[in-house]
Design an enzyme around this catalytic site. Structure first.
Site: not given
Ligand code: IPE
Ligand code: IPE
Ligand code: MG
Length: 260
Positions: A35-36, A40, A52, A80, A146, A200, A206, A219
């Site tokens: 995530d993030g 970024w 991405h 997701s 793996l 995460r 979450r 963990e």
């Molecule tokens: C979780 O990240 C899904 C993936 C990393 C693919 P999201 O950015 O979609 O989750 P929320 O909306 O912050 O819970």
């Molecule tokens: C996670 O990064 C990648 C996917 C869910 C596809 P995000 O796109 O959710 O990045 P933020 O959470 O908005 O920073």
């Molecule tokens: Mg996100």
């Protein structure tokens, strides 16, 4: 582990971290909520899709390192069931990036003996993406290293619903014992150990519908690092942190992480 050490220069930080890891108590299965990416990019005044794109480098490093550590499985959350709520242009870019990634990484997967799988409701993906996934799944299926699961159009609740549907259908046709093992055996991760370590990135506290059944005793390691900034160093630090935990599984024994 030896394969990782032979890659690293003696004295470099990652070498020291890798040497500190106990190879007998590695997590069998690591799961990561990547995530993030969007934040970024935003921090750099770039469009979200640049995040991405940058995140693919972290995927590459993480997959290779887990293969070199001889882990049994790595499950990466890539998309997701809820991510369809995003703008169509972002979703389409994600499919394009996935296809580029799969094509570019096949030689690396073969080199490291990685067995690729995709988990999630794959029927809903564009046919061209499914074809690319099927190709990599088929070409890597005889590998013994793996197991790399990419969770795409994945939802933990959807997965449990699918498992329950399969079980009830089997129950209709004959007798079937309904217990925890029966449900585990009908999840997308059937046959794999549950994740020992769930990472995460981006600091969100979450689980966002990821592997709900399988993470019962995982963990957790949450880092503020945004996914494109996640490095091999931090992966090794997360494993070391994991090895310092006491896993009691509800008992009283201060048992440390299980020996493999
Ligand atoms: C979780 O990240 C899904 C993936 C990393 C693919 P999201 O950015 O979609 O989750 P929320 O909306 O912050 O819970
Ligand atoms: C996670 O990064 C990648 C996917 C869910 C596809 P995000 O796109 O959710 O990045 P933020 O959470 O908005 O920073
Ligand atoms: Mg996100």
């Amino acid at each position: 582990m030896q394969r990782l050490l032979s890659e690293l220069a003696v004295g470099e930080k990652d070498y020291k971290l890798a040497r500190a890891i106990d190879p007998a108590r590695l997590p069998a299965h690591i799961a990561i909520i990547m995530d993030g990416n969007g934040r970024w990019a935003k921090n750099r005044h770039l469009p979200r899709v640049s995040g991405h794109r940058a995140g693919v480098t972290s995927v590459r490093t993480t997959v290779t390192t887990c293969a070199q550590l001889d882990l049994e499985a790595l499950t990466l959350y890539a998309f997701s069931v809820e991510n369809w709520k995003r703008p169509k242009s972002e979703v389409e870019t994600l499919w394009r990036l996935l296809r580029v990634y799969l094509r570019a990484e096949l030689p690396t997967m073969m080199k490291h003996g990685i067995r690729f799988a995709a988990i999630g409701r794959l029927d809903a993906l564009p046919p061209i993406v499914r074809a690319e996934l099927d190709d990599v799944i088929q070409k890597t299926q005889k590998n013994h290293g793996l197991r790399l699961n990419l969770a795409i159009n994945y939802g933990g609740r959807a997965e449990i619903v699918d498992a329950v549907k399969a079980l009830t259908e089997e129950a209709r046709l004959g007798s079937v014992e309904i217990d925890e093992a029966a449900i585990s055996a009908r999840l997308y991760t059937a046959g794999l150990p549950d994740p020992d370590l769930l990472i995460r990135t981006s600091g969100e506290m979450r689980v966002s519908n990821f592997l709900l059944w399988q993470i019962a005793y995982a963990e957790l390691y949450v880092t503020h690092t945004l996914w494109p900034d996640f490095t091999r160093t931090e992966l090794l630090e997360a494993i070391l942190d994991y090895q310092r935990r006491d896993r009691r599984f509800g008992g009283l024994e201060p048992a440390s992480v299980r020996a493999r």
